[in-house]
Write a protein that holds these residues in place. Structure first.
Motif, short mmCIF file in Angstrom:
data_model
loop_
_atom_site.label_atom_id
_atom_site.label_comp_id
_atom_site.label_asym_id
_atom_site.label_seq_id
_atom_site.Cartn_x
_atom_site.Cartn_y
_atom_site.Cartn_z
N ALA A 146 0.80 -1.23 0.00
CA ALA A 146 0.00 0.00 0.00
C ALA A 146 0.83 1.27 0.00
N SER A 147 2.10 1.19 0.39
CA SER A 147 2.93 2.39 0.46
C SER A 147 3.67 2.68 -0.84
N GLY A 148 3.61 1.76 -1.80
CA GLY A 148 4.35 1.93 -3.05
C GLY A 148 3.63 2.79 -4.07
N THR A 149 4.22 2.86 -5.26
CA THR A 149 3.68 3.71 -6.32
C THR A 149 2.26 3.31 -6.69
N PHE A 150 2.04 2.04 -6.99
CA PHE A 150 0.70 1.58 -7.31
C PHE A 150 -0.21 1.66 -6.09
N GLY A 151 0.33 1.29 -4.93
CA GLY A 151 -0.48 1.26 -3.72
C GLY A 151 -1.07 2.62 -3.37
#
Length: 271
Positions: free
Chosen positions: A15-20
């Motif tokens: 959830a903390s990434g680019t997609f997330g």
């Protein structure tokens, strides 16, 4: 008629990434309730993110239970967490290969298994974020391609087991600008010129489509070009491999891999 995400209870890994981050924003804008899982929760996330090491067998079930408690159940699981990095197929598998298999394949397997009881009760859905490299592999990135192809095989088997009650979809992004490519670039193996960048918005739209289509689609490309590549890889694999081989040969001739020790074998054979 498409379904709505309003009021849907969504668990999102990575959830903390680019997609997330982009997915969380989109889901919330569509009226959904979201809880994320991530090894490093973002400090200013718009939705709760629970810290969880998805490679830890013991940590995943309680984290999924905690997310379901916060949401009051689950309607949708998006297995988005993933990592990349260089790993030539001709070299023996090391820590990098095992790490990618753990995060890209087994983490999704663990999370899905823990979420199945909730999704069965709600007749919910699961969306796996794979990669175009699952069907159109590239050299020097074997671990990523293998892990994503295995993820699609897992989704296919899961669909046969739970498909009467749970929709199972696989989304196939191509290359999106994000930190996932940093290890490959650092190793001198940039994919620039091999894969085309596509916008994050297209990936988000494909995942939303998989979640809201009247009937859960089996495979979802993120661009028109992606649909062509998926079809070509499946029906004309020799042609697809030939196109990749020609592109890589051109990059070698241009000296694009000269500073990449992991490409030494390919360079030696090309010479």
């Amino acid at each position: 008629m498409a379904l709505t995400l309003r009021g849907r209870r969504i668990l999102l890994t990575g959830a903390s990434g680019t997609f997330g981050r982009a997915l969380t924003d989109r889901f919330l804008a569509l009226g959904a309730h979201v809880v994320g899982l991530d090894l490093v929760p973002a400090a200013t996330a718009p939705a709760p993110i629970l810290r969880c090491d998805l490679t830890d067998d013991a940590a995943v079930p309680p984290a999924v239970d905690a997310a379901a408690d916060l949401l009051g159940g689950l309607d949708l699981l998006v297995n988005n967490a993933g990592i990349g990095g260089p790993a030539p197929a001709e070299l023996p598998p090391g820590a990098e290969v095992r790490r990618q298999l753990e995060v890209n394949l087994l983490a999704a397997w663990r999370t899905t298994a823990a979420a199945i009881p909730y999704l069965e009760r709600s007749r919910g859905r699961i969306v796996f974020v794979a990669s175009r490299m699952a069907v159109l592999p590239l050299p020097l990135a074997a671990a990523y391609g293998v892990s994503k192809r295995a993820l699609t095989a897992y989704a296919d088997a899961l669909r046969l087991e739970v498909g009467s009650h749970i929709g199972v979809s696989v989304v196939y992004p191509s290359m999106v600008a994000s930190p996932i490519h940093d290890p490959t670039t650092t190793a001198g193996l940039s994919l620039d010129g091999v894969s085309r960048y596509e916008p994050v918005s297209g990936v988000v739209a494909a995942i939303v489509h998989a979640a809201t289509a009247t009937r859960a689609p089996r495979d979802v490309a993120t661009t028109t070009r992606g649909r062509v590549e998926l079809a070509m890889a499946r029906h004309f694999p020799s042609l697809a491999a030939g196109l990749v081989t020609r592109t890589v040969r051109d990059r070698i001739a241009a000296g694009a891999l000269n500073d990449a020790p992991l490409a030494e074998g390919m360079l030696r054979r090309a010479r």
